[in-house]
Scaffold this motif. Structure first.
Motif, PDB file in Angstrom:
ATOM      1  N   LYS A 298       0.833  -1.204   0.000  1.00 26.46           N
ATOM      2  CA  LYS A 298       0.000   0.000   0.000  1.00 26.46           C
ATOM      3  C   LYS A 298       0.864   1.249   0.000  1.00 26.46           C
ATOM      4  O   LYS A 298       1.860   1.337   0.719  1.00 26.46           O
ATOM      5  CB  LYS A 298      -0.924   0.001   1.221  1.00 26.46           C
ATOM      6  CG  LYS A 298      -1.979  -1.091   1.196  1.00 26.46           C
ATOM      7  CD  LYS A 298      -2.881  -0.986   2.412  1.00 26.46           C
ATOM      8  CE  LYS A 298      -3.973  -2.060   2.370  1.00 26.46           C
ATOM      9  NZ  LYS A 298      -4.872  -1.985   3.541  1.00 26.46           N
ATOM     10  N   VAL A 300       0.921   4.224   1.402  1.00 27.16           N
ATOM     11  CA  VAL A 300       0.314   4.996   2.487  1.00 27.16           C
ATOM     12  C   VAL A 300       0.883   6.412   2.584  1.00 27.16           C
ATOM     13  O   VAL A 300       0.283   7.276   3.227  1.00 27.16           O
ATOM     14  CB  VAL A 300       0.503   4.263   3.833  1.00 27.16           C
ATOM     15  CG1 VAL A 300      -0.271   2.947   3.844  1.00 27.16           C
ATOM     16  CG2 VAL A 300       1.984   3.991   4.109  1.00 27.16           C
ATOM     17  N   CYS A 331      -5.220   4.854  -3.973  1.00 22.28           N
ATOM     18  CA  CYS A 331      -6.366   5.302  -3.169  1.00 22.28           C
ATOM     19  C   CYS A 331      -5.968   6.131  -1.948  1.00 22.28           C
ATOM     20  O   CYS A 331      -6.818   6.791  -1.347  1.00 22.28           O
ATOM     21  CB  CYS A 331      -7.221   4.102  -2.736  1.00 22.28           C
ATOM     22  SG  CYS A 331      -6.357   2.959  -1.641  1.00 22.28           S
ATOM     23  N   ASN A 332      -4.695   6.123  -1.563  1.00 21.65           N
ATOM     24  CA  ASN A 332      -4.257   6.910  -0.405  1.00 21.65           C
ATOM     25  C   ASN A 332      -3.722   8.289  -0.788  1.00 21.65           C
ATOM     26  O   ASN A 332      -3.253   9.028   0.079  1.00 21.65           O
ATOM     27  CB  ASN A 332      -3.174   6.153   0.368  1.00 21.65           C
ATOM     28  CG  ASN A 332      -3.713   4.928   1.071  1.00 21.65           C
ATOM     29  OD1 ASN A 332      -4.629   5.013   1.883  1.00 21.65           O
ATOM     30  ND2 ASN A 332      -3.156   3.768   0.759  1.00 21.65           N
ATOM     31  N   SER A 333      -3.810   8.628  -2.062  1.00 22.83           N
ATOM     32  CA  SER A 333      -3.228   9.884  -2.531  1.00 22.83           C
ATOM     33  C   SER A 333      -4.001  11.095  -2.010  1.00 22.83           C
ATOM     34  O   SER A 333      -5.226  11.076  -1.876  1.00 22.83           O
ATOM     35  CB  SER A 333      -3.212   9.902  -4.063  1.00 22.83           C
ATOM     36  OG  SER A 333      -2.652  11.096  -4.537  1.00 22.83           O
ATOM     37  N   TYR A 334      -3.255  12.161  -1.739  1.00 23.20           N
ATOM     38  CA  TYR A 334      -3.849  13.426  -1.310  1.00 23.20           C
ATOM     39  C   TYR A 334      -4.361  14.213  -2.512  1.00 23.20           C
ATOM     40  O   TYR A 334      -5.372  14.906  -2.429  1.00 23.20           O
ATOM     41  CB  TYR A 334      -2.792  14.242  -0.558  1.00 23.20           C
ATOM     42  CG  TYR A 334      -3.251  15.606  -0.092  1.00 23.20           C
ATOM     43  CD1 TYR A 334      -3.891  15.768   1.133  1.00 23.20           C
ATOM     44  CD2 TYR A 334      -3.032  16.745  -0.869  1.00 23.20           C
ATOM     45  CE1 TYR A 334      -4.304  17.024   1.571  1.00 23.20           C
ATOM     46  CE2 TYR A 334      -3.442  17.996  -0.449  1.00 23.20           C
ATOM     47  CZ  TYR A 334      -4.084  18.126   0.778  1.00 23.20           C
ATOM     48  OH  TYR A 334      -4.495  19.363   1.203  1.00 23.20           O
ATOM     49  N   HIS A 361     -10.147   8.257   0.758  1.00 23.06           N
ATOM     50  CA  HIS A 361     -10.450   8.986   1.990  1.00 23.06           C
ATOM     51  C   HIS A 361      -9.485  10.134   2.246  1.00 23.06           C
ATOM     52  O   HIS A 361      -9.845  11.108   2.924  1.00 23.06           O
ATOM     53  CB  HIS A 361     -10.433   8.024   3.181  1.00 23.06           C
ATOM     54  CG  HIS A 361     -11.600   7.076   3.217  1.00 23.06           C
ATOM     55  ND1 HIS A 361     -12.912   7.519   3.332  1.00 23.06           N
ATOM     56  CD2 HIS A 361     -11.663   5.720   3.140  1.00 23.06           C
ATOM     57  CE1 HIS A 361     -13.730   6.477   3.325  1.00 23.06           C
ATOM     58  NE2 HIS A 361     -13.001   5.373   3.201  1.00 23.06           N
ATOM     59  N   ASN A 362      -8.268  10.046   1.732  1.00 27.65           N
ATOM     60  CA  ASN A 362      -7.281  11.109   1.958  1.00 27.65           C
ATOM     61  C   ASN A 362      -7.314  12.188   0.883  1.00 27.65           C
ATOM     62  O   ASN A 362      -6.622  13.201   0.999  1.00 27.65           O
ATOM     63  CB  ASN A 362      -5.867  10.521   2.009  1.00 27.65           C
ATOM     64  CG  ASN A 362      -5.685   9.545   3.150  1.00 27.65           C
ATOM     65  OD1 ASN A 362      -6.325   9.674   4.193  1.00 27.65           O
ATOM     66  ND2 ASN A 362      -4.809   8.570   2.971  1.00 27.65           N
TER      67      ASN A 362
END
Length: 504
Positions: A298, A300, A331-334, A361-362
């Motif tokens: 992931k 993160v 999917c963790n990208s800002y 979500h981020n």
């Protein structure tokens, strides 16, 4: 009491005394009294040709020039007339350097049309002077082999080797074992790989590059598979490797990964494997969609992701799934930026309506490039649902002949419009998105049905909305119609009391 004539004489003597003191100051050579290191700093601020002219002043100045720590011959090279510059000048300057000062050659840069024999001699001489940073761009009559003196250097820290024409060959991986032990930065451009070298699976590894932190590869012709696994690598860039079919990148310290204009070989077995748990920046620009994408860990720490793919085939089965895997891995990208063809693939029959993206979500910043045709509307809705905490939305609409968008009917404000009805039906599922969205910017805004419906929906339900910016990109002929639509947009009740609309 002094008379006027006496005063004049005193004043004249004082002026003469001042003149002589100024003359004495001019005669003093204060620059030459400076320490060598400081004079070196002054000379490095000059073009190399101007610095070389100081050799005429004295033997000391000649020695100062020949012991300069950095030699940049690119300031002499004339792009319009490359034949006016000879590599013999570089060889002469290097040959005249005193070997006592050889450890002071920190960097050497030059561009030149050159033969391989001359290039090898120059590099051998630079390595003899223990050069640490080597930046070379050459044009040769024929392909040349990677200079072996570079491999054996124990002092080289940074290497940039670019062939403008026709290219150079890499050495076998077995011949570089034990070399490049102190190299931290490597950039290679216009590499020619033969059939037996088309797969570089054991070249960029720790045994050969134990300290490598930055790697840039550009225009690697014949490269089909590449594996990069260097323990200390922090930045990796790959560009214009059109025949590439497989890419594996791994490294716990890798923070920036950039792949551009690759995978154009129409291979049905193309793949990407990425194992970089601390990656912060992911740039995937103008690459064909591969058959498979696997993130082995992931991401993160991911802050910025850019995805612009090219659709080479009409068959979307594997490409759609591959794009989903790619986006799911991000999917963790800002921040996420998606190109037009990415949106088109997601808008296909096997796109977002048949699959579900993992929630971002981020995600706080989303930029989409699209033609915004009717079949893109549901895709945008699905993307918005996947970004429940989004703050900033940028929509860049492509206006060309392939766009199928209808003009907005300014008289239909009874919510019977099908586009508005669709967006109204999504209010509940987009609740979190609407509660966090603060800034919206739409480029290419032509008051067509699709963008008008979206703008109205966001204004009516965006409870956190602060500013909406609508950019048309060109002057509209029907200024009266535009003025009426603008007044209507600003005239109805908005969900946010802070919301402002700006037209450009």
């Amino acid at each position: 009491m002094e008379t006027r004539s006496v005063k004049r004489k005193k004043k004249k003597k004082q002026e003469e005394a001042n003149w002589f003191s100024v003359e004495e100051i001019i005669k003093v050579d204060r620059i030459s009294n400076l320490p060598d290191s400081l004079i070196h700093q002054i000379l490095l601020l000059l073009p190399l040709k101007s610095a070389a002219q100081t050799c005429l002043l004295s033997k000391r100045w000649r020695s100062l020039f020949l012991s300069l720590p950095d030699l940049d011959f690119t300031s002499i090279y004339d792009l319009k007339n490359p034949k006016s510059f000879s590599s013999n000048y570089i060889y002469k300057v290097l040959s005249l350097r005193n070997h006592r000062d050889s450890n002071n050659l920190r960097s050497l840069r030059f561009r030149a049309p050159i033969t391989f024999t001359s290039l090898n001699s120059l590099i051998r001489l630079a390595v003899t002077h223990q050069v640490q940073d080597l930046d070379i761009e050459v044009t040769t009559k024929d392909y040349f082999n990677f200079p072996r003196w570079i491999v054996t250097s124990q002092d080289l820290r940074a290497l940039k080797l670019k062939s403008s024409h026709p290219g150079f060959r890499l050495p076998p991986s077995s011949s570089i074992f034990g070399g490049f032990q102190k190299l931290t930065s490597l950039s290679l451009s216009l590499v020619i790989l033969h059939n037996h070298q088309s797969c570089l699976s054991d070249f960029f590894t720790d045994p050969s590059f134990p300290l490598l932190e930055k790697l840039n590869l550009e225009s690697c012709f014949g490269l089909k598979e590449l594996k990069v696994s260097c323990r200390l690598l922090q930045e990796f860039s790959l560009k214009n490797s059109l025949q590439l079919e497989g890419l594996e990148v791994s490294g716990n310290k890798l923070q920036k990964l950039k792949v551009e204009s690759c995978f154009h070989s129409y291979s049905e077995k193309s793949f990407v494997k990425i194992n970089t748990p601390n990656l912060k920046t992911f740039l995937w620009n103008s690459n064909a969609v591969t058959s498979s994408v696997h993130f082995l860990d992931k991401l993160v720490c991911l802050r910025k992701a850019f995805v612009k793919v090219i659709w080479l085939h009409q068959d979307l089965n594997s490409q759609t799934q591959s794009l989903f895997n790619l986006l799911s891995g991000l999917c963790n990208s800002y921040k996420l930026q998606l190109g037009n063809q990415s949106v088109e693939i997601l808008s296909s029959k096997k796109g977002l309506l048949k699959n579900h993206l993992l929630p971002f979500h981020n995600m706080r910043f989303l930029e989409l490039q699209t033609r915004f045709n009717r079949h893109n509307v549901q895709t945008l809705s699905c993307l918005f649902k996947s970004c429940p905490m989004l703050n900033i939305l940028t929509l860049k609409i492509i206006n060309d002949q392939t766009s199928e968008r209808r003009q907005w009917d300014k008289d239909l404000w009874d919510m019977s419009n099908s586009e508005i009805q669709y967006w109204e039906s999504q209010t509940y599922e987009l609740e979190s998105f609407l509660n966090h969205l603060e800034f919206v910017e739409i480029h290419g805004f032509l008051e067509c049905e699709n963008e008008m419906s979206l703008a109205i929906f966001l204004l009516r339900h965006g409870k956190a909305l602060i500013k909406m910016t609508l950019r048309s990109n060109f002057l509209c002929r029907d200024s009266l119609r535009r003025q009426m639509i603008r007044s209507q947009l600003t005239g109805f009740s908005m969900a946010s009391s802070k919301a402002k609309i700006s037209f450009h």
